[in-house]
Design an enzyme around this catalytic site. Structure first.
Site, mmCIF file in Angstrom:
data_model
loop_
_atom_site.group_PDB
_atom_site.id
_atom_site.type_symbol
_atom_site.label_atom_id
_atom_site.label_comp_id
_atom_site.label_asym_id
_atom_site.label_seq_id
_atom_site.Cartn_x
_atom_site.Cartn_y
_atom_site.Cartn_z
ATOM 1 N N GLU B 64 8.355 0.897 3.725
ATOM 2 C CA GLU B 64 8.532 0.599 5.161
ATOM 3 C C GLU B 64 9.972 0.222 5.479
ATOM 4 O OE1 GLU B 64 5.984 -0.518 3.409
ATOM 5 O OE2 GLU B 64 4.190 0.198 4.440
ATOM 6 N N HIS B 133 -4.988 -6.933 8.054
ATOM 7 C CA HIS B 133 -5.226 -5.621 8.664
ATOM 8 C C HIS B 133 -5.654 -5.780 10.120
ATOM 9 C CE1 HIS B 133 -4.838 -3.762 4.803
ATOM 10 N NE2 HIS B 133 -5.461 -2.655 5.098
#
Lengths: 361, 336
Positions: B64, B133
């Site tokens: 990322e 999440h």
């Protein structure tokens, strides 16, 4: 009575130098070997190195006197790497650097005005007074940006290399960083991305063996940073970073390959900074002190003196011509220091105006 | 939920934005994890790689931080990259590049260079996915000067604000919410390119009794609550913020000046969050005599998202809670 619990002595950091004479401050003191080199190119390189040296020393004086207040990470002693790499670049390439970036900036821009005005925080500086020493730009010369998050600009350089690849013009990106940046995870991601996507990017590691105050022997099991590039199948060259000729040849080969095939390369150049991590003093590094003997010996591996002596021995330069070169550069620096002192600070409106391209705040 | 085969849903509207941008602008490309098998992102990127080629729809390694830097660096050369984070939680690994590099690039270099990159991040929560999440971190990003933050609620905004984000010269964080992917409109009008800098909050429902302010999925909650309250004679005004940085509170101030009552609803945490910012910005701009009741906010509790279903039901704000808060506000009237 129970036995008192005694912690065992901590194991010493396992360290083995893998750089041989390149890491030995007692070696590579002799004048450079310049047989077969173009003397005009070497004289130009010498002039740029002297510009960097004198400009850094001028800034050190201004930091010492308190006139320049922004943090300045000076590169005295490391001039050959910047000059040896930059001579293979054009204004259409994209160069990135970190906190110790003055040498790279000056090697490309070849004039002290924008840098000197910028360290004074003046609107006439390279970043219009918004960056100081640590955030420089000269887009028209190919210096795309520098900033002091260690390793932070490396991923941005990967993106510039991706842009260069998409442009299909044979331009390349170059990113300068130090040995400390190899301890940031991002560098390892970037080596993988550059290899995986086949990007025309030259990684240039200026290995000066110190990250701020910490000796590399306390930070890594080896001093050879290029081992990380090898792990990602990026071609590597390791050179004496205080040898302008060696740096130039290695950088030239890697950059030519990046232009031709689009492949990345990794140049590891060993060097030493004569001053502390930040500021104007040699002994400013806090914590674990550098060894004075090392500093004295590294000064004998002076990249400028070794090139100057070689040019003098071969009759391409006289002591008088060298002195004149220094005087001319010093006069230019003095002129710009005086100009920077009286230059205006940024307009207060830009504090908000520069946040967004349009509207916003 | 409407039949997704009729009309266009929110995810398809995002896909339409990609198709428009990639077809119209050669400098646009998109990158991120899983883009060659984009099941992570609902129906919002289906077949883009086949239509536009894998050189412009780039599936990346699991990096990322550096893929984000890669998008920023390409943007400095005039490209218009859209980097996709199928789940906002993982974007935290790229924080340095977003906050230290993209957002500050222009300012610290004296306005001479800028990073026109779009960070598309997705809020994807519920379904017992748990603490890592489920996050909605928009308020973090709205705190950073130099980073525009966009949160579309309507199906048309899902398309048009993504196009506006990519065409904007500044770095933009575009945040969509998977809980909105089922929302449908009959037909999307042809694309009209919007200038992001001109986009303001929109009044989605006019009312005189209480102002409900929200962004993204929280507008959906407010609209449903407003519909539920109508038969009770409570007329809610619902304001969709759309762009939360820079935040234009003028339409909210105007609404509260009319209703005298304010409830801010946000899908993020309470402390230092968007709802608190809206209330503060309104209160400091109005005379105290205007307010009929102390403003209220509905947010997540200050706790990570739980996994267990009963705790999850406690955790997220409901339409019933929004309606009840509006009722309580409307029961109050300033004395004296």
């Amino acid at each position: 009575m129970p036995e008192p619990v005694v912690s065992p002595e901590p194991l010493p950091t396992p360290f083995a130098s893998e750089l041989g004479s390149l890491a030995d401050p007692g070696r590579h003191h002799a004048p450079l070997e310049i047989a077969g080199e173009d003397p005009r190119g070497l004289l130009d390189a010498l002039r740029r190195m002297v510009l960097i040296r004198l400009c850094e020393q001028a800034i050190a004086t201004l930091v010492g006197s308190g006139e320049v207040k922004c943090p300045c990470h000076l590169g005295v002693g490391q001039e050959a790497i910047a000059v040896g790499v930059v001579k293979h670049l054009t204004a259409r390439d994209h160069v990135f650097s970190a906190h110790r970036s003055h040498a790279h900036f000056l090697a490309l821009v070849d004039d002290p005005a924008l840098l000197l005005h910028e360290v004074f925080g003046k609107a006439t500086g390279s970043s219009r007074g918004m960056g100081g020493s640590q955030h420089l730009i000269a887009a028209d010369k190919g210096f795309t940006g520098s900033n002091p998050i260690v390793g932070g600009v490396v991923p941005v350089a990967v993106g510039a290399a991706l842009g260069n690849k998409m442009d299909r013009q044979g331009n390349v990106a170059v990113v300068f960083f130090g040995d400390g940046a190899s301890e940031e995870g991002g560098l390892h991601e970037c080596l993988n991305l550059a290899a995986n996507f086949v990007l025309p990017l030259l990684f240039v590691c200026e290995n000066n063996f110190y990250a701020s105050q910490m000796d590399i022997c306390l930070r890594q099991p080896s001093d050879r940073i290029s081992r990380f590039a090898e792990a990602h199948h990026v071609p590597v060259r390791v050179v004496d970073g205080n040898d302008l000729v060696a740096v130039s040849h290695a950088a030239g080969e890697l950059i030519a390959e990046a232009r031709r095939s689009g492949r990345p390369g990794f140049l590891e150049a060993t060097t030493y900074r004569w001053l502390g991590h930040v500021g104007h003093r040699e002994d400013i590094d806090v914590g674990i002190k550098r060894k004075l003997d090392d500093l004295v010996q590294w000064k004998q591996r002076d990249p400028i003196a070794r090139l100057r002596q070689a040019l003098q021995t071969t009759g391409h330069l006289t002591p008088g011509a060298f002195a004149a070169m220094q005087q001319e550069i010093q006069a230019r620096i003095d002129q710009e220091v005086a100009a920077a002192r009286s230059a205006p600070y940024p307009d207060p409106a830009v504090l908000l105006d520069y946040v967004y391209c349009q509207g916003g705040s | 939920m409407d039949d997704p085969r009729k009309g266009t849903n929110y995810g398809e509207a995002i896909l339409a934005a990609y198709e428009y941008l990639l077809a119209t602008y050669p400098k646009v490309f998109t990158l991120g994890q899983g883009l060659w098998s984009p099941w992570y992102v609902g129906n919002s990127m289906t077949n883009l790689d086949k239509k536009f080629g894998q050189a412009r729809v780039i599936d990346t390694p699991i990096s990322e931080l550096s893929t984000t830097g890669m998008a920023i660096g390409a943007s400095l050369l005039g490209y218009r990259p859209i980097i996709v984070y199928p789940r906002m939680d993982f974007m935290i690994l790229a924080m340095d590049q977003i906050v230290n590099q993209a957002a500050k690039w222009r300012h610290m270099l004296g306005g001479q260079s800028h990073a026109p990159v779009t960070f598309r991040s997705i809020i994807n929560r519920g379904g017992e996915q748990g603490a890592q999440h489920s996050q909605a971190l928009h308020a973090w990003f709205a705190h950073v000067p130099g980073l525009r933050v966009v949160m579309p609620y309507t199906v048309q905004d899902a398309r048009d604000l993504l196009i506006a984000a990519v065409l904007c010269d500044d770095p933009v964080m575009y945040i969509d919410d998977r809980w909105l992917y089922g929302n449908v409109i009959d037909a999307l009008p042809p694309v009209t390119e919007l200038r992001l800098v001109d986009q303001r909050p929109e009044v989605r429902r006019v009312g005189k009794d209480v102002t409900l302010v929200a962004a993204s999925f929280s507008v959906h909650l407010a609209m449903q609550a407003a519909a539920a309250l109508e038969p009770e004679g409570i007329a809610c005004e619902v304001i969709d913020l759309r762009v939360i940085n820079p935040l234009d509170v003028a339409p909210v101030v105007a609404s509260v000046a009319k209703t005298g009552r304010l409830c801010a609803i946000d899908g993020g945490w309470r402390t230092c969050g968007l709802a608190g910012e809206v209330i503060a910005a309104v209160v400091e701009r109005l005379p105290v005599s205007v307010l009929q009741a102390p403003p209220r906010r509905l947010t997540l509790p200050d706790a990570p998202a739980p996994s267990s279903k009963p705790l999850e039901e406690l955790y997220y704000t409901t339409v019933a809670q929004v309606a009840q808060t509006a009722r309580e506000l409307c029961a109050m009237r300033r004395v004296g």
